[in-house]
Write an enzyme that holds these catalytic residues in place. Structure first.
Site, short mmCIF file in Angstrom:
data_model
loop_
_atom_site.label_atom_id
_atom_site.label_comp_id
_atom_site.label_asym_id
_atom_site.label_seq_id
_atom_site.Cartn_x
_atom_site.Cartn_y
_atom_site.Cartn_z
N ARG A 73 6.00 -30.76 23.51
CA ARG A 73 5.84 -31.60 22.40
C ARG A 73 6.66 -30.85 21.30
O ARG A 73 6.67 -29.67 21.06
CB ARG A 73 4.55 -31.96 21.72
CG ARG A 73 3.97 -32.89 22.64
CD ARG A 73 2.43 -33.34 21.88
NE ARG A 73 1.69 -32.35 22.15
CZ ARG A 73 1.37 -31.45 21.16
NH1 ARG A 73 2.04 -31.73 19.69
NH2 ARG A 73 0.47 -30.44 21.27
N TYR A 201 9.58 -35.51 27.57
CA TYR A 201 8.20 -34.99 27.87
C TYR A 201 7.15 -35.80 27.56
O TYR A 201 7.14 -36.63 26.32
CB TYR A 201 8.38 -33.65 26.82
CG TYR A 201 7.11 -32.85 27.12
CD1 TYR A 201 6.79 -32.34 28.27
CD2 TYR A 201 6.19 -32.91 25.80
CE1 TYR A 201 5.39 -31.71 28.31
CE2 TYR A 201 5.03 -32.44 26.08
CZ TYR A 201 4.69 -31.93 27.18
OH TYR A 201 3.28 -31.34 27.44
N LYS A 210 -0.35 -39.46 22.75
CA LYS A 210 -0.63 -39.13 21.40
C LYS A 210 -0.12 -39.99 20.45
O LYS A 210 -0.89 -40.20 19.39
CB LYS A 210 0.04 -37.60 21.43
CG LYS A 210 -0.53 -36.67 22.36
CD LYS A 210 -2.10 -36.76 22.17
CE LYS A 210 -2.86 -35.34 22.84
NZ LYS A 210 -2.13 -34.69 23.97
N HIS A 230 -9.03 -36.08 19.81
CA HIS A 230 -8.36 -35.29 20.66
C HIS A 230 -9.50 -34.79 21.66
O HIS A 230 -9.66 -33.50 21.62
CB HIS A 230 -7.32 -34.27 20.31
CG HIS A 230 -6.49 -33.79 21.14
ND1 HIS A 230 -6.05 -32.27 20.96
CD2 HIS A 230 -6.12 -34.04 22.52
CE1 HIS A 230 -5.34 -31.91 22.01
NE2 HIS A 230 -5.50 -33.08 22.75
N SER A 252 -4.38 -28.26 22.30
CA SER A 252 -3.69 -28.28 23.52
C SER A 252 -3.73 -26.97 24.13
O SER A 252 -3.53 -26.00 23.75
CB SER A 252 -2.32 -28.81 23.13
OG SER A 252 -2.22 -29.99 22.31
N CYS A 254 -6.03 -25.56 25.56
CA CYS A 254 -7.14 -24.51 25.41
C CYS A 254 -8.51 -25.09 26.26
O CYS A 254 -9.58 -24.60 25.80
CB CYS A 254 -7.50 -25.01 23.77
SG CYS A 254 -6.33 -24.10 22.93
N ASP A 277 -8.51 -35.82 27.72
CA ASP A 277 -7.68 -35.60 26.54
C ASP A 277 -8.02 -36.56 25.34
O ASP A 277 -7.93 -36.00 24.08
CB ASP A 277 -6.32 -35.79 26.76
CG ASP A 277 -5.05 -35.27 26.11
OD1 ASP A 277 -5.33 -33.87 25.72
OD2 ASP A 277 -4.34 -35.99 25.66
N ARG A 372 3.47 -29.11 34.28
CA ARG A 372 2.29 -30.17 34.23
C ARG A 372 2.27 -30.90 35.52
O ARG A 372 3.32 -31.35 36.07
CB ARG A 372 2.23 -31.24 32.87
CG ARG A 372 2.48 -30.47 31.55
CD ARG A 372 1.44 -31.03 30.70
NE ARG A 372 1.02 -30.14 29.39
CZ ARG A 372 -0.10 -30.23 28.91
NH1 ARG A 372 -0.95 -31.18 29.05
NH2 ARG A 372 -0.36 -29.47 27.93
P1 GTP Z 1 -3.54 -30.23 27.14
O1 GTP Z 1 -3.44 -31.22 28.40
O2 GTP Z 1 -2.41 -29.45 26.61
O3 GTP Z 1 -4.44 -31.19 25.87
O4 GTP Z 1 -4.43 -28.96 27.46
P2 GTP Z 1 -6.12 -28.63 27.89
O5 GTP Z 1 -6.83 -28.61 26.54
O6 GTP Z 1 -6.59 -30.05 28.69
O7 GTP Z 1 -6.16 -27.36 28.44
P3 GTP Z 1 -6.44 -26.98 30.18
O8 GTP Z 1 -7.82 -27.19 30.69
O9 GTP Z 1 -5.31 -27.67 30.83
O10 GTP Z 1 -6.09 -25.63 30.08
C1 GTP Z 1 -5.06 -24.91 29.64
C2 GTP Z 1 -4.99 -23.47 29.94
O11 GTP Z 1 -6.04 -22.50 29.74
C3 GTP Z 1 -4.98 -23.19 31.49
O12 GTP Z 1 -3.97 -22.25 31.92
C4 GTP Z 1 -6.18 -22.96 32.03
O13 GTP Z 1 -6.12 -22.13 33.11
C5 GTP Z 1 -6.67 -22.03 30.84
N1 GTP Z 1 -8.18 -22.12 30.62
C6 GTP Z 1 -8.95 -23.17 30.65
N2 GTP Z 1 -10.21 -23.03 30.59
C7 GTP Z 1 -10.48 -21.86 30.70
C8 GTP Z 1 -11.47 -20.73 30.61
O14 GTP Z 1 -12.59 -21.02 30.33
N3 GTP Z 1 -11.03 -19.41 30.02
C9 GTP Z 1 -9.97 -18.89 30.23
N4 GTP Z 1 -9.63 -17.62 30.06
N5 GTP Z 1 -9.04 -19.75 30.42
C10 GTP Z 1 -9.12 -20.99 30.41
C1 SPV Z 2 -1.12 -32.01 24.49
O1 SPV Z 2 -0.29 -31.14 24.15
O2 SPV Z 2 -2.35 -31.94 23.59
C2 SPV Z 2 -1.16 -32.76 25.78
C3 SPV Z 2 0.12 -32.98 26.34
O3 SPV Z 2 -2.23 -33.25 26.12
S1 SPV Z 2 0.87 -34.11 25.45
O4 SPV Z 2 0.76 -35.52 26.12
O5 SPV Z 2 2.28 -33.79 25.57
O6 SPV Z 2 0.46 -34.20 24.20
MN MN Z 3 -3.91 -32.71 24.77
#
Ligand code: GTP
Ligand code: SPV
Ligand code: MN
Length: 589
Positions: A73, A201, A210, A230, A252, A254, A277, A372
Site C-alpha cells: 500500500r 496491489y 480497505k 481493521h 498491518s 502484525c 482483516d 501475499r
Molecule cells: P495484514 O494482512 O497486513 O493486515 O497482516 P496481519 O495482521 O494479518 O499479519 P499476519 O498474521 O499475516 O502476520 C504478519 C507477520 O507477523 C508474519 O510474517 C508472521 O509470521 C508474523 N507473526 C504473526 N504472529 C506472530 C507471533 O505470534 N509471533 C511472532 N514473532 N511473529 C508473528
Molecule cells: C493490510 O495492509 O492491512 C492488508 C493488506 O491487510 S491490504 O489489502 O493491502 O490492505
Molecule cells: Mn490488514
C-alpha cells in the site's frame, strides 16, 4: 431505459475507452477464462500476469509477479476528497473533490485503450444480511478481476440488490502504466466512490477491501451508529464446548491472519475463523455488539507462514476447493514449480526471487517481505459455521495490539471501555512491509486504523465512546503484544500457536472470573503467572516477569508521546479521552 448502473458504466467507458467491456458473473467458469487470459495474453512488466503452479503442491494456484514498484500500500498516495478538510482530519491526505477529479481525469483519460474493462458487481457481506452493501468495481487487469472474485461475493446477488437504483458503492480502477508518479487512490466519501489508478496491489486496487470496507464504510458507520474496523473475528471454543467470540485489531502485518487461524497447542481448545482483516460491528437487538466479516477471502502475508507457525493456513492454501488461489511476489522453487517464501521450509534450490531472477545466497530474501496469497475463505478448514450468519456473532472481548519490541506487555486488560479507548488512542506499533515506508519505525496507530479511518480520527475516538454508551454491556478491552524482545534481540514469547494461552486467559476474564488471576498495574490488569497455563513452554528465566512488566517511567513517556500525537487533532479530540489519559498519567505517579 438504461439503469443508473448501466449509465455509470457507460460514462466510465467513455472516459477510459476500453476495447471491450465484460460484465462479470463471478462464476467458476468465468474465473478460469480470465486466468487463461492472464496466463497467455496480458503482461505486467514484460511477464505474464499469471503463471500456473504445480497442482500437486498447491492446487488451482497461480503465481503473479507485480510491477517491481507496486508491492505494498502507498499511504502517501492515498487521499480522502471531501469539501471540508477538517472533517477528513490530519490522519488523511486531503484534496477537494474538484481538484481530485480533475487530477484523476487526466490520468484516466483513455487509460484502458486496447484493454478489457471488467465490470464487477459484488457484495461486501452475506447476501441475506441487512448489513451487506452492494458495490461495483471496474478494472482493466485480470489479476484484480480474479482477486475480487476470491475476496468478495461477486455476481447476481449484487446485481439483484442494486436493481434499478443508484444505491451502490462505485469503484473505478485502472493499473495505468504502473508509474508511481501517476499512482493515486482517491476516496470520495460523499459519493460512495473510490478512484484508483496506477497500482494493482491489494489495498490499492481491490477497492472493496480497505478503500470501501474501512475508509468509506467508517463514514457510513459514524452516521449509522456502527463500527468499521481493521479487526479479525474468531470464536474460541473451550473444553466444555462453549464458544466465546472476540474481535482483534492489530496493524498491518502484525499477526491478525495467524491469530484468526490459530491451531491450539492446549488440549480441548480450538479457534473458529470468521474473518482475518475487517469487521463490521453493530449493536444487536439485545444491546450486545455483533461482528460480521464483509469479505469472502484472505489476502495474507506469505513470509513466515508454515506448517509449524500456521498449519491451518497451509491447509487452506492446499485445499483446492475454490478456484483459484493466487501467490503474489513469492519466490519460486523451480524444481517443484511451487511458490516459496522465507520461513516456509528448508531452503530449496535452485530458485527464483520474486522478480523471477535467479536467487543467490546473500542476495536478500527470495520472496518480497510483503509477498501475499489470495485465497477463498471456503478453503479454510477452521471456518466457523457462523461465518454466514447474516446477523454476525456476539462479541465478548475486543483485543487491540501492536508490534512492540519493548514497553507493551504480553497482555493487559483495561479496567473499562473508556480506559480501553484511551490506551487504544495512543497505541504504538513498529511499521512493517505492508505499506511503502521505512520498516521498524514506531508510530502511533490508534485501533490499528491510522491508515484506514476515512474521517477525522479525533471524531472517530468520540464515536468509539458513543458506541460504548449504546451497548448494554460493552465488551472488555484487552491489549496484546507478541513481539517483545529480550536484551539479545530474541522474542520473549514463542507466539503463533502458543498465543492460545493468552486467549484462554482473556476468555476466562470475560466469563465472570473477574476476581482471579489478574494483578493491578497503574494502566490495567496483567495476568498472574499462575493464571496462565505455561506447561511445556520453554520460557527463558525471568521472561514471564519481563513479558508482564508495566514500567512506570516507560509508560509515562508512552502517554507523553501519545498526547503529543493526539495534539494534532485539537478540539476534535474528545475531552473524555484527554481527561482519561491525564488520569492514567496520574496513576503512574
Ligand atoms: P495484514 O494482512 O497486513 O493486515 O497482516 P496481519 O495482521 O494479518 O499479519 P499476519 O498474521 O499475516 O502476520 C504478519 C507477520 O507477523 C508474519 O510474517 C508472521 O509470521 C508474523 N507473526 C504473526 N504472529 C506472530 C507471533 O505470534 N509471533 C511472532 N514473532 N511473529 C508473528
Ligand atoms: C493490510 O495492509 O492491512 C492488508 C493488506 O491487510 S491490504 O489489502 O493491502 O490492505
Ligand atoms: Mn490488514
Amino acid at each position: 431505459m438504461a439503469t443508473p448502473l448501466e449509465k455509470w458504466v457507460e460514462e466510465q467507458a467513455r472516459l477510459t475507452r476500453p476495447a471491450r467491456i465484460h460484465w462479470c458473473d463471478g462464476s467458476d467458469e468465468e474465473a478460469r477464462r480470465i486466468v487463461e487470459i492472464g496466463c497467455r495474453e496480458e503482461k505486467v512488466n514484460g511477464q505474464p500476469v499469471f503463471q500456473e503452479l504445480n497442482p500437486d503442491a498447491f492446487p488451482y494456484s497461480y503465481l503473479h509477479r507485480s510491477h517491481p514498484t507496486d508491492v505494498a500500500r502507498t499511504e502517501h498516495l492515498t487521499f480522502v476528497c471531501h469539501p471540508d478538510r477538517e472533517e477528513v482530519g490530519p490522519n488523511n491526505n486531503w484534496l477537494s473533490p474538484e481538484a481530485a477529479r480533475s487530477r484523476m481525469r487526466v490520468l484516466t483519460d483513455g487509460c484502458m485503450a486496447g484493454r478489457t474493462m471488467y465490470v464487477m458487481p459484488y457484495l461486501m457481506g452475506h447476501p441475506d444480511s441487512p448489513y451487506a452493501r452492494a458495490c461495483v468495481q471496474l478494472t482493466d487487469i485480470s489479476y484484480v478481476a480474479v482477486s475480487m472474485r476470491i475476496m468478495t461475493r461477486m455476481g447476481r446477488p449484487a446485481l439483484e440488490r442494486i436493481g434499478g437504483s443508484d444505491d451502490f458503492v462505485k469503484g473505478l480502477h485502472s493499473v495505468g502504466d504502473f508509474n508511481p508518479e501517476r499512482r493515486f487512490i482517491m476516496h470520495f466519501p460523499e459519493e460512495h466512490f473510490v478512484w484508483s489508478v496506477g497500482s494493482g496491489y491489494g489495498g490499492n486496487a481491490l477497492l472493496g477491501k480497505k478503500c470501501f470496507s474501512l475508509r468509506i464504510a467508517s463514514w457510513l458507520a459514524r452516521s449509522e451508529n456502527w463500527l468499521a474496523e481493521h479487526m479479525i473475528i474468531i470464536g474460541i471454543e473451550d473444553p466444555r464446548g462453549r464458544i466465546t467470540y472476540v474481535a482483534a485489531a492489530l496493524p498491518s502485518a502484525c499477526g491478525k491472519t495467524n491469530l484468526a487461524m490459530l491451531e491450539s497447542t492446549l488440549p480441548g481448545y480450538r479457534i473458529w475463523t470468521l474473518g482475518d482483516d475487517i469487521a463490521w460491528l453493530h449493536v444487536g437487538p439485545d444491546g450486545r455488539l455483533y461482528a460480521l466479516n464483509p469479505e469472502a477471502g484472505f489476502f495474507g502475508v506469505a513470509p513466515g507462514t508454515s506448517l509449524r507457525t500456521n498449519p491451518n493456513m497451509v491447509k487452506t492454501l492446499q485445499a483446492g476447493r475454490f478456484y483459484p488461489t493466487l501467490f503474489t511476489n513469492t519466490g519460486l522453487d523451480v524444481s517443484r514449480n511451487a511458490p516459496w517464501w522465507e520461513g516456509l521450509d528448508e531452503t530449496p534450490n535452485p530458485r527464483l526471487d520474486w522478480q523471477g531472477r535467479p536467487w543467490k545466497e546473500g542476495a536478500g530474501p527470495a520472496a518480497h517481505p510483503n509477498a501475499r496469497f489470495t485465497v477463498s475463505a471456503q478453503n479454510c478448514p477452521t471456518l466457523s459455521p457462523e461465518y454466514d450468519n447474516p446477523a454476525g456473532v456476539p462479541i465478548s472481548a475486543i483485543i487491540l495490539g501492536g508490534r512492540r519490541t519493548s514497553v507493551a506487555p504480553l497482555v493487559l486488560q483495561s479496567r473499562d471501555w473508556l480506559e480501553g479507548v484511551c490506551l487504544g488512542s495512543i497505541m504504538g506499533s513498529e511499521t512493517t512491509a505492508a505499506a511503502i515506508h521505512q520498516v521498524g519505525q514506531l508510530r502511533r496507530d490508534p485501533m490499528a486504523m491510522l491508515p484506514f479511518c476515512g474521517y477525522n480520527l479525533g471524531d472517530y475516538l468520540g464515536h468509539w465512546l458513543r458506541m460504548g454508551e449504546s451497548l448494554k454491556e460493552p465488551p472488555a478491552i484487552f491489549f496484546v503484544n507478541w513481539f517483545r524482545k529480550d536484551g539479545g534481540g530474541d522474542f520473549l514469547w514463542p507466539g503463533f500457536r502458543e498465543n492460545i494461552r493468552v486467549m484462554k486467559w482473556i476468555i476466562e476474564r470475560t466469563a465472570g472470573g473477574q476476581g482471579n488471576g489478574a494483578a493491578e498495574t497503574p494502566i490495567g490488569l496483567v495476568p498472574e503467572r499462575s493464571a496462565v497455563n505455561l506447561d511445556g513452554l520453554d520460557l527463558a528465566p525471568g521472561a514471564w516477569k519481563e513479558l508482564t512488566a508495566v514500567d512506570r517511567n516507560e509508560w509515562r513517556a508512552e502517554i507523553t508521546t501519545g498526547r503529543e500525537f493526539l495534539a494534532q487533532f485539537g478540539d476534535r479530540l474528545p475531552t473524555r479521552v484527554r481527561e482519561g489519559l491525564d488520569r492514567l498519567d496520574r496513576n503512574l505517579g
